[in-house]
Design a protein around this motif. Structure first.
Motif, PDB file in Angstrom:
ATOM      1  N   ASP A 144      -9.776  66.239  36.050  1.00  9.06           N
ATOM      2  CA  ASP A 144      -9.696  64.472  35.873  1.00  9.06           C
ATOM      3  C   ASP A 144     -10.552  63.613  36.140  1.00  9.06           C
ATOM      4  OD1 ASP A 144      -7.181  65.874  35.680  1.00  9.06           O
ATOM      5  OD2 ASP A 144      -6.334  65.018  37.931  1.00  9.06           O
ATOM      6  N   LEU A 155      -0.388  64.166  34.005  1.00  3.49           N
ATOM      7  CA  LEU A 155      -1.001  65.823  34.059  1.00  3.49           C
ATOM      8  C   LEU A 155      -2.204  65.449  34.951  1.00  3.49           C
ATOM      9  CD1 LEU A 155      -2.073  65.201  30.610  1.00  3.49           C
ATOM     10  CD2 LEU A 155      -0.085  66.673  31.377  1.00  3.49           C
ATOM     11  N   GLN A 156      -2.061  65.488  36.081  1.00 11.45           N
ATOM     12  CA  GLN A 156      -3.119  65.694  37.355  1.00 11.45           C
ATOM     13  C   GLN A 156      -3.272  67.361  37.443  1.00 11.45           C
ATOM     14  OE1 GLN A 156      -2.590  63.317  40.744  1.00 11.45           O
ATOM     15  NE2 GLN A 156      -0.650  62.716  40.329  1.00 11.45           N
ATOM     16  N   THR A 157      -4.898  67.686  37.368  1.00 12.63           N
ATOM     17  CA  THR A 157      -5.368  69.043  37.751  1.00 12.63           C
ATOM     18  C   THR A 157      -4.492  69.533  39.432  1.00 12.63           C
ATOM     19  OG1 THR A 157      -7.067  68.501  37.329  1.00 12.63           O
ATOM     20  CG2 THR A 157      -6.591  70.783  37.779  1.00 12.63           C
ATOM     21  N   ASN A 181       4.531  66.955  35.198  1.00 11.88           N
ATOM     22  CA  ASN A 181       3.491  66.635  35.443  1.00 11.88           C
ATOM     23  C   ASN A 181       2.973  65.656  34.658  1.00 11.88           C
ATOM     24  OD1 ASN A 181       1.402  66.576  36.849  1.00 11.88           O
ATOM     25  ND2 ASN A 181       0.384  68.362  36.304  1.00 11.88           N
ATOM     26  N   SER A 191     -10.487  69.420  39.883  1.00 13.43           N
ATOM     27  CA  SER A 191      -9.459  68.218  39.691  1.00 13.43           C
ATOM     28  C   SER A 191     -10.763  68.561  37.942  1.00 13.43           C
ATOM     29  CB  SER A 191     -10.535  67.528  40.070  1.00 13.43           C
ATOM     30  OG  SER A 191      -9.709  66.201  39.169  1.00 13.43           O
ATOM     31  N   ILE A 241      -1.360  71.519  39.613  1.00 14.92           N
ATOM     32  CA  ILE A 241      -0.966  72.681  39.301  1.00 14.92           C
ATOM     33  C   ILE A 241      -2.108  74.075  40.610  1.00 14.92           C
ATOM     34  CG2 ILE A 241      -0.308  72.195  37.611  1.00 14.92           C
ATOM     35  CD1 ILE A 241      -3.261  73.415  36.630  1.00 14.92           C
TER      36      ILE A 241
END
Lengths: 604, 379, 372
Positions: free
Chosen positions: C50, C173-175, C170, C48, C178
């Motif tokens: 984030d 924009l959460q890692t 997304n 992550s 993806i």
């Protein structure tokens, strides 16, 4: 050490292994008691799985007994293994040479570990390298030595010091007769010079015959012990040699005798005659019925005879369902049979076959024919080119030059379906270990194009023929050794091939299993299957119709066992014993190596 | 046996070390893993793997042709982050994004300048969340750019003279003057390489000895298990330290990574971690005694966690608490922290002492456990 | 037709043997199921970018209304939590250097006074750059807080431009969104390749390979039999990760399963092709294992799984065209997150097909010419 002191003393030694996967506890040694005096040469004999290796490992402190007391050199090895390991030398069955180190580096390593002072080393190395004939190869990586040389290097590493006790675990397994003899010469020489105490395990009874004392192990129990003479005495007055009447075949006589397991303990072909051991209370009439006019004379018992008597007393007979095997096959095959083998059809034809690897010639211009229904033996020392020849015949390896035909085609270039006509049983157990017996058979059956009902009935019949019923759902990797060998045979024969290739099928098997194996082979040949076989047990060459002896890629001799024997022993004086196949083999190979071979050997 | 026990110990150890070294040097696959792979990794992490977002290809849709709008675009062009690509329409821009030509869209609506004069304007930014690690920074950069542009406009219009109360945030990034991820990835790489050599390779080589049965003959000699282990560890220790030197040289010479801490402490700390890695490797091999299993376990239990869970790439501060617990159980986590501090920050003793103590404890426990499990026994 | 039937029979026979051989081994069963599950769970949480928890320190020399309010706003984000309130600037070095705080904010004594005089009032933010990516993200967050505070301070100060950003596919924009789709392809590749690479070497070491070669099976059939179980196992592993992604992390899938599996199938075939080539090249299991390992490392690292391909220099971006994983990760993300149709992923499929078309015949050729 003093001869009076005990080298090893075991009291009720018990060792079990627990297999996590199968959750079965295997009893490797059951209450073994023994007292091995110091300063002597002692043999542990027994088939695979008898517990020889476990016992030696216990002595070496590599394992600990579950119960009982084991003292080595007066030290309780379970309590203080290091004290024992500081004084003994041990050569495991698979000596772990460091293959990327050179011969010299391997020796140095063990000399350092044993703390041999530099001053003493040179002398010791010179002797060991001379005895093992490795002096020329000191710079060669151990991995590049042949099997026999590796074994000799392992022995040399074990012997860098003169230990208080030397343990050797099957030092000659997988080694050809010549290297075997050389290894024993080294051992005997050292015993003579340094008064070593040696304990050696072996599957070869002739080797046990050279020892002072023999301990016979079977399935973890001590079956018998004594000097070789004492053990031989078990077969006293019961050993005979029968020479078949004119027109009669020795192998058929042998088959008849061994099938009569109520009367006969053991029978093996021996130089055109049959050597057999009878049950103790045998009536003369019953015997003559079996012999059908063959002339019989008494023979000196050998260690193997005594051993067979002991084993049979313990195990009863191993009966082979020969009839099932033969009837099944006879329906499919043209009824040529061995009796007709003389002039019948050639199924394997080899002309000037050559195989080189770089500038090393593995097989040099070999030619031979094999006829239908024949048992053809390929013999030779390690590295003689047997395996290479074998692999070329099976189409596993391309030849460099020469002509080669198996069942009318070259398997290397022919359509894959042509391979349906051959069966192959490799040296090492080569079936899928985590598949069950039935799954393995189903796969190989399917591979050869069998399916449905036909496959089912073939699986059922090979299970019966090879005595595998009740094991169908066992993982083949977990089968005991003898069963594995029979399963491999069953898989090789599931599609009823015309030609069966067998690569050292009997190594590691006990004599009873070997007798049963050969009974099946002779029965198969009887019904028309052609068999090509390699073996390290030279006596087994006697079962072959013809043999080919190779060394260093060259053909040294070919012909019936009798013809080959006559090359070494052209005339047998009266009273002179028949030359054993092993002696014949050594004679032929040595003559060729000494350059005295006059080219007469080749009998076309 | 007149010689002293100690003398025997050194003689046997020396001989075994010589044997291990020879084997190491003769087996090409060992060198491939021990030296070839580290060099490849240095290049991949030095040049290939980067967390720095640059060269952002933005499709620019200008529906307003007033000077203010084109001024904004020129601001975009001057930025070192963005690569504006003109697009005729929003539709075309979206197509460009789908085709992968652009990774974001900036849209200035036709009433941009009118609204700007009115004091309230919008810049529309569309990014693709399928590349979240880039999308986040793109949004941040765009915000900063707009802020800057606004400020410049205000300055030009003379509005800034006493132009109202405003907090100005002055950013200073310590320990990474170049503000590049290479500076933190290359020192962290030492962890990967040491895990590779110490754990993966050592586990494999030791398991090979068990598998090939070479230990059976060796055991029935005066050799002690400690000697076998020490001899196994020594050459791989040297290879691991070679990896460290390679990383330090590459860091210094190729990527200009500073070494602000004490070189001696750096070496000592690396040795400690290498001992930990070797301990894990020996432990795995003596527990499995099988090359295939040993390699799988070494990768799954040691190498991948060192890559993913140690803070090497992903900051531990971003993790949920449960995963943090696992991370803080990994020795690699402490070594990453330590080595980055020594390279980039300097001698911060409380951190150095804490991490060294933890690594030392791990080394002690793991090596003793490996020694305990390696007995001269086959059953 | 007869010939075809026999061929099919033999294929079924040999493939089922291969599958049985893999699945009957309890340790390989564990190795095939547990690692993908464990890794997708663990890495799903761990991978992550984030920022969720950033410790920071404050040196408030002003201690005024404005400074306290600004700090309260930072505290109020839930991302930053104050671990220390400092009293002198000397303390900053230690609190950052020892890794206790990711950033320190220093508010000078005249902060409030300057604001009251309608002046620009500077504050300083010191960031720990040992992980510069985190530092930059944190800086972005603080920047945004300060900007919004500025707006409140003086709502009329010049025109205000607002960046309205929207992230496609997304929203937040959460890692994780993806990473997990990426792992659907990546995790299965590790073992598919390893399994295929070892398959022949294992048979050779166990001696069963000769036994297999003397049967009427052709090298092609043997090759197929090595490929098919690996492909199936690869797809099962991908499915496991897909399930974790869908049901554990609840990442919604936009595209169709059929397209996803078409892509995965092609990818698995490509990895099996590479695995088989390794297999044919290596003499024993150890070599096969090492070659695979050495190959998998760069394939994983340069695939865009954890770090975007676009961040790489151009030369390396070009080099990734040889990497099947790069295309498959891209493909899975497009289908999973963007809902791409089969036609949309053709550019990713073509390289995978090319890799398969090169490696499979290469493996076949190597088989024929190296062994036997």
């Amino acid at each position: 050490m003093d001869a009076g002191q005990l080298a090893v003393q075991a009291e009720a030694v018990h060792k079990a292994f627990y297999d996590k996967q199968t959750r079965i506890t295997q009893q490797a040694l059951k209450a073994v008691d023994l007292q091995i005096p110091g300063g002597s040469l002692t043999a542990l004999v027994g088939p695979d799985g008898a517990g020889k290796t476990t016992l030696l490992r216990l002595m070496a402190g590599l394992m600990q007994a579950n119960s009982g007391v084991l003292e080595v050199l007066g030290i309780d090895v379970g309590r203080d293994p290091q004290a024992v390991q500081d004084r003994i030398s041990y050569m495991p069955q698979r000596f772990g040479l460091y293959e990327d180190l050179s011969v010299q580096e391997n020796l140095d390593l063990y000399a350092d570990l044993h703390g041999i002072p530099k001053a003493r080393r040179d002398e010791r190395y010179r002797r060991l390298l001379h005895m093992t004939d490795l002096a020329r190869f000191t710079d060669r990586a151990a991995g590049k030595l042949s099997g026999g040389m590796k074994q000799k290097l392992g022995l040399a590493c074990t012997l860098v010091r003169s230990p208080d006790l030397l343990l050797l675990d099957e030092p000659t397994v997988g080694v050809d007769p010549l290297s075997r003899r050389e290894l024993w010469q080294i051992i005997q020489q050292l015993i003579a010079e340094e008064q070593l105490s040696v304990i050696v395990s072996t599957a070869y009874l002739d080797e046990a015959g050279l020892c002072d004392r023999v301990y016979v192990l079977h399935e973890g129990e001590l079956l018998a012990q004594g000097t070789p003479t004492e053990l031989r005495r078990h077969a006293d007055q019961r050993c005979f040699i029968a020479v078949p009447a004119a027109g009669q075949n020795a192998l058929q006589l042998q088959a008849r005798l061994i099938d009569a397991d109520q009367l006969i303990v053991d029978a093996v072909p021996h130089g055109g005659a049959v050597r057999f051991v009878t049950q103790p209370d045998l009536a003369q009439i019953q015997l003559s019925e079996l012999l059908r006019g063959a002339s019989v004379r008494a023979a000196e018992p050998q260690l193997e005879d005594g051993f067979m008597v002991l084993l049979r007393a313990r195990l009863g007979a191993v009966h082979v369902e020969v009839d099932a095997l033969q009837q099944e096959l006879k329906q499919e095959q043209p009824p040529s049979g061995r009796a007709a083998s003389g002039g019948s059809e050639v199924v394997i034809e080899v002309r000037d076959l050559v195989r080189t690897f770089g500038d090393f010639t593995a097989v040099a211009s070999t030619s031979f024919d094999v006829r239908r229904g024949e048992i053809f033996g390929l013999l030779g020392p390690n590295g003689a080119g047997k395996t290479t020849t074998f692999r070329m015949l099976c189409g596993l390896l391309p030849s460099t030059s020469g002509f080669l035909q198996v069942a009318g085609v070259n398997l290397r270039t022919a359509r894959a379906s042509a391979r349906r006509r051959i069966g192959y049983v490799s040296q090492k157990f080569a079936l899928y270990g985590n598949l069950t017996v039935r799954e393995n058979l189903r796969f190989f059956g399917g591979a050869y194009g069998l399916h449905g009902k036909q496959l089912k009935s073939r699986i059922a019949s090979v299970l019966e023929q090879f005595d595998l019923q009740g094991q169908e759902h066992t993982r083949s990797g977990e089968l005991p050794g003898g069963f594995k060998q029979r399963l491999a045979m069953a898989a090789g024969l599931i599609h009823e091939p015309e030609i069966l290739f067998l690569d050292e099928p009997t190594s590691g098997a006990d004599p009873l299993a070997r007798r049963a194996f050969w009974r099946r082979i002779t029965a198969l040949a009887e019904s028309g299957t052609t068999i090509i076989i390699t073996t390290h047990f030279m006596e087994e060459a006697e079962y072959c119709d013809r043999i080919l002896i190779q060394d260093a890629g060259k053909r040294l001799a070919m012909g019936t066992p009798q013809q080959v024997r006559e090359q070494v022993q052209p005339v047998r004086e009266a009273g002179q014993p028949i030359l054993s196949m092993e002696e014949t083999f050594i004679g032929i190979v040595e003559r060729s190596r000494n350059g005295q071979h006059d080219g007469r050997g080749a009998l076309a | 046996m007149s010689e002293t026990l100690v003398g025997g110990f050194w003689r046997r150890l020396l001989s075994l070390v010589r044997k291990e070294t020879r084997q190491l040097l003769r087996d090409k696959s060992n060198l491939l893993i021990g030296i070839g792979l580290p060099i490849v990794l240095i290049f991949i992490f030095g040049y290939g793997v980067s967390l720095d977002v640059r060269n952002i290809r933005l499709a620019v849709v200008l529906d307003d042709h007033a000077p203010a709008a084109s001024d904004f675009v020129s601001g975009l062009t001057l930025s070192r982050y963005f690569q504006p690509l003109p697009a005729a329409s929003l539709h075309q821009a979206k197509q460009m994004m789908r085709d992968g030509e652009a990774e974001g869209i900036v849209h200035l609506a036709s009433d941009f300048s009118r609204q700007l004069s009115a004091g309230q304007a919008q810049v529309q930014l569309i990014v693709s969340g399928t590349e979240a690690p880039r999308a986040g920074p793109i949004v941040n950069y765009m915000n900063a750019l707009v802020e800057q542009w606004q400020q410049k406009r205000a300055d030009r219009q003379g509005l800034s003279e006493g132009g109202g109360a405003r907090i100005q945030l002055i950013e200073r990034i310590w320990f990474n003057d170049a503000n590049t991820s290479t500076w933190f990835l290359v020192p962290g790489l030492i962890v990967l390489i040491m895990t590779l050599v110490g754990t993966f390779l050592t586990a494999l080589v030791m398991a090979r000895e068990w598998e090939r049965g070479t230990l059976e003959a060796l055991f029935v000699t005066p050799v002690r298990p400690t000697e076998v282990l020490l001899a196994k560890v020594t050459p791989y220790f040297a290879v691991g330290m070679l990896g460290l030197v390679l990383c330090m040289l590459a860091g210094r010479l190729l990527f200009d990574v500073p070494i602000n801490g004490s070189l001696l402490v750096l070496l000592l700390a690396s040795m400690l971690y290498l001992l930990v890695a070797l301990g894990i490797g020996l432990l795995i091999s003596s527990a499995t005694k099988n090359q295939f299993l040993a390699s799988q376990i070494a990768i799954l239990a040691s190498f991948l966690p060192a890559l993913m869970l140690s803070g090497f790439v992903f900051d531990l501060r971003n993790l949920p608490v449960g995963i943090q617990v696992i991370s803080y159980a990994l020795p690699a986590t402490y070594f990453i922290e330590l080595i980055r501090t020594l390279f980039l920050a300097g001698n911060f003793w409380p951190l150095i002492i804490k991490d060294c103590l933890i690594l030392g404890a791990y080394a002690l426990v793991l090596l003793s456990l490996a020694r305990y499990l390696t007995r001269k026994r086959l059953d | 037709m007869n010939w075809l039937m026999a061929f099919v029979y033999r294929l079924i026979n040999i493939c089922s043997k291969e599958l049985l051989a893999v699945l009957k081994d309890p340790s390989s069963r564990v190795i095939l199921v547990v690692p993908p599950l464990m890794q997708s769970l663990l890495f799903g949480y761990a991978a992550s970018y984030d920022l969720t928890d950033a410790p920071y320190a404050v040196l408030d020399q002003s201690n005024s209304l404005h400074s306290r309010e600004l700090i309260a706003r930072i505290d109020g984000t839930g991302v930053f939590h104050r671990i220390a309130t400092l009293h002198s600037s000397d303390q900053i070095a230690a609190v950052i250097g020892n890794g206790e705080a990711l950033l320190a904010i220093q508010i000078p004594a005249d902060f409030d006074a300057r604001l009251n005089l309608q002046q620009v009032s500077p504050i300083q933010m010191i960031l720990d750059g040992r992980n510069s990516a985190t530092a930059n993200t944190a800086a972005g967050h603080i920047g945004a807080i300060v900007a919004s505070y500025n707006q409140r301070l003086d709502p009329d100060s010049g025109p205000l431009i607002q960046v309205v950003s929207r992230a496609w596919f997304n929203d937040n924009l959460q890692t994780r969104w993806i990473i997990l789709p990426g792992m659907i392809a990546a995790l299965s590749m590790i073992q598919t390749m390893m399994l295929t690479a070892l398959s022949v070497a294992r048979e050779r070491e166990q001696g069963t390979f000769d036994q297999l070669l003397v049967t009427p099976h052709t090298p092609l059939e043997i090759l197929i039999s090595k490929a098919v179980p690996s492909i199936l196992i690869g797809l099962v592993q991908s499915t496991l990760v897909l399930l974790v992604s869908l049901f554990w992390f609840q990442i919604p899938m936009a595209g169709s399963l059929a397209t996803l599996y078409a892509g995965l199938l092609m990818f698995t075939i490509a990895s099996v092709g590479i695995g088989l080539s390794i297999s044919a090249l290596s003499a024993n299991m150890q070599q096969a294992m090492l070659y695979t390992f050495v190959l998998i490392m760069p394939l994983m690292l340069l695939s865009g799984l954890a770090t975007p391909v676009e961040n790489m220099p151009d030369i390396l971006q070009t080099a990734t065209y040889l990497n099947p994983l790069r295309f498959s990760i891209h493909l899975v993300r497009e289908v999973y997150l963007e809902g791409a149709q089969l036609a949309d992923v053709v550019p990713d499929l073509i390289p995978l097909i090319i890799i398969s078309v090169v490696t499979l015949p290469l493996a076949a050729w190597l088989f024929r010419h190296r062994l036997v």
